[in-house]
Enzyme design. Sequence first.
Site, PDB file in Angstrom:
ATOM      1  N   ASP A 121     129.119  88.143  31.011  1.00 46.41           N
ATOM      2  CA  ASP A 121     130.192  88.846  30.302  1.00 46.41           C
ATOM      3  C   ASP A 121     130.032  88.723  28.782  1.00 46.41           C
ATOM      4  O   ASP A 121     130.082  87.616  28.235  1.00 46.41           O
ATOM      5  CB  ASP A 121     131.520  88.216  30.767  1.00 46.41           C
ATOM      6  CG  ASP A 121     132.725  88.945  30.223  1.00 46.41           C
ATOM      7  OD1 ASP A 121     132.547  89.953  29.524  1.00 46.41           O
ATOM      8  OD2 ASP A 121     133.847  88.481  30.498  1.00 46.41           O
ATOM      9  N   ASP A 143     138.800  95.955  31.340  1.00 47.97           N
ATOM     10  CA  ASP A 143     139.362  95.369  32.560  1.00 47.97           C
ATOM     11  C   ASP A 143     140.382  96.276  33.235  1.00 47.97           C
ATOM     12  O   ASP A 143     141.216  96.897  32.580  1.00 47.97           O
ATOM     13  CB  ASP A 143     140.070  94.048  32.223  1.00 47.97           C
ATOM     14  CG  ASP A 143     139.072  92.963  31.899  1.00 47.97           C
ATOM     15  OD1 ASP A 143     137.898  93.285  31.646  1.00 47.97           O
ATOM     16  OD2 ASP A 143     139.478  91.792  31.885  1.00 47.97           O
TER      17      ASP A 143
END
Length: 741
Positions: free
Chosen positions: A490, A556
């Site tokens: 990430d 997200d």
Amino acid sequence: MKKQILLTMCLSVATMLSTTAQTLKLKEARFHKGDNMEWKNSSFDDSGWQSMSILKPWNEQGTQNPNNYAWYRIRFTMPQSMLDDSDVKETVLFNMGKIDDADETYLNGVLIGKTGQTPADKGGYSSAWESVRTYSVSAKNKAIKWDGENVLAVRVYNGNDPGGMFGSGVSISVPNRIDGMKTVFAQKSLGDNPVCTATLKNTNRSTAKIILDIDVTDTENGESLQHINKKLSVKGNGTKSFDLAYSKGKCVQIKVTCTDAVTGKKNVTTYIPKYILTPAAPATPRYNGPLVYGVRPGSPVIFRIPMSGERPMKFSVTHLPEGLTLDAANGVISGSIKDRGDYEMTIIGENAKGKTEQKFTIKVGDKIALTPPMGWNSWNCWGLSVSQEKVMSSARALIEKGLADYGYSYINVDDAWEAPERNADGTIAVNDKFPDMKGLGDWLHSNGLKFGIYSSPGDRTCGNYLGSLGHEEQDAKTYNSWGVDYLKYDWCGYSREFEKSSDRSVAAYVRPYLHMQKYLREQPRDIFYSLCQYGMADVWKWGHAVDANSWRTTGDITDTWESLYDIGFVRQAELYPYAEPGCWNDPDMLIVGMVGWSANLRETRLTTEEQYSHISLWSLLASNMLIGCDISRIDDFTFGLLCNNEVNAVNQDILGRQAKREIVDGDIQIWKRPLADGSYAVGIFNVGSENATVDFASYFDKLGISRLSYARDLWRQKDISTTDTRYFIPTHGVKFIKIRY
Ligand code: GAL
């Protein structure tokens, strides 16, 4: 072509208010970074502060302010007429829109509401960026200055940027009594005799006398199934509940109308309760998994045969390649194969009720993940509160509740497993919540499951845990020693490193991912490489080149229709050319079941229809299917959503082509995915806020279909008419079919 949409019956899931309470809308504020409790007071002079829109985060207005406080001050006049116009004159509602991440809101120096937690609070910082805040104040509260100037002062604490007030702005209203009557729905029972409870909540302080009408209607034919009409009083802050029964597998709509007996003002709320479409699996053995499995020469094979049916089940495999063994009791195939090639075999499952055989191929070559990964990830449920114990509880439930019999096999630990410091030799260390990573990996493997982990190319992860920067090789080796099969990598903390240089070429985005890939490939096991950098620099165009197996295409996801719509329906539409076996677009993890991104879980906020749309679309998109809920608390509805073998077969189809959005006709979208057997999976979605009846045939010309030779409803697992193609599709719902033509 003429649009063939018939609007049917009632309104939508939203509450419709037919009253006319005045609303004051505010869009601008004065803004200052930092923190000083004096700034809450109405007398404070903010004339030197900059102005800031409260419709979009501060980043979109040229301000950065991660991990910090800032204040907004909004001046406005509250007209006395707002109070006079209300028939109840009890409360003033401040709808604050969204605030990223936590806020404390003061009216003329008096605290009127707080959402989320700042680092100074007991228990520490907790984000609530997606919450809509509505703060209620008594109309008699002395803090309110009617016809005078008021100041709303909002103290904001932001974690990672973006931050600040955004969304719809601030709306202030003095509601009528009927506006204080809310209807909420809950699923009382599912199974063979489903019952939904409608609860009327009187949020006013005084009693409401109302006339109640409840209509339960069969959505397919408009037939009335139940009608309740009665006069009743609901005490201030009191509730009254009604149980409403309906038939299994039926899509019904409940409409609750409350009429104020005194003023005649009404409000209407509609709702579609949960209904299970997936037929129960037969007791006989049934294979529910992918038809191929990719592995590199010499790498461990870990494959739990996904087969439903009564236990005990005896497994066998004909032509099992040399190097592999089968555990006949739990159906786990393990070992490794030295030589490249396609190894064909037949998987056999046998129980007291019958026997099934399934052809299956292990392809030993360079490619892994020949179908999208299916499994579980800790983030959407536990967030940073994840622990080894919680991971194990979902892993055990994956097996015990039968999800592993449908191909769910990865158990992925997301952020928050890392210790505050590395070991003295620079190797990564775990925190107290994860006492034994190798033990976890071994347990998963012995049960035929795979082990996933999370890190960042930066020095820190998104949750401010240790990242891999400067330790990539060491970390890859550690992952191997723990038996890691999947790495989610990430970007997050890497932005600090990135900002050190002005290089914004694609190569600069590729660099950190290429770097880690080198070390992952040096390990003697296959590690699924999941890129998470939110789609920057069109990652779908170069993800293949860094040997990634999937790449997140957006920021997200969260469990709202807005988020699902934007990520699923808008942002994936052009990405179909980039998916292929081994390389998948990842629109983020699933948002069904008990989610919460924290220690506090709640049921997903998606409606029943939105959940069917979500899983249908993710199957069409050949997306990673990573469950984001606490599996130990999964209900029959969620199980049905996740474990429909025909729906999952679309996701796992070995052709590996992603659906293309072929039709956008107002609120109707048609997505079509070619399948390996020459048929097509088609999702006909209604993304609008009203129910619709769609004639699929009216789009045949555009879809290149002359006539259907075969049609099957995938959720219901039933062949359907090839000539009667009119489908009722509720708001935000889907008709998911398989066709041949
Ligand atoms: C985000 C990522 C999430 C989750 C989180 C952990 O950047 O997109 O899926 O992994 O970090 O902190």
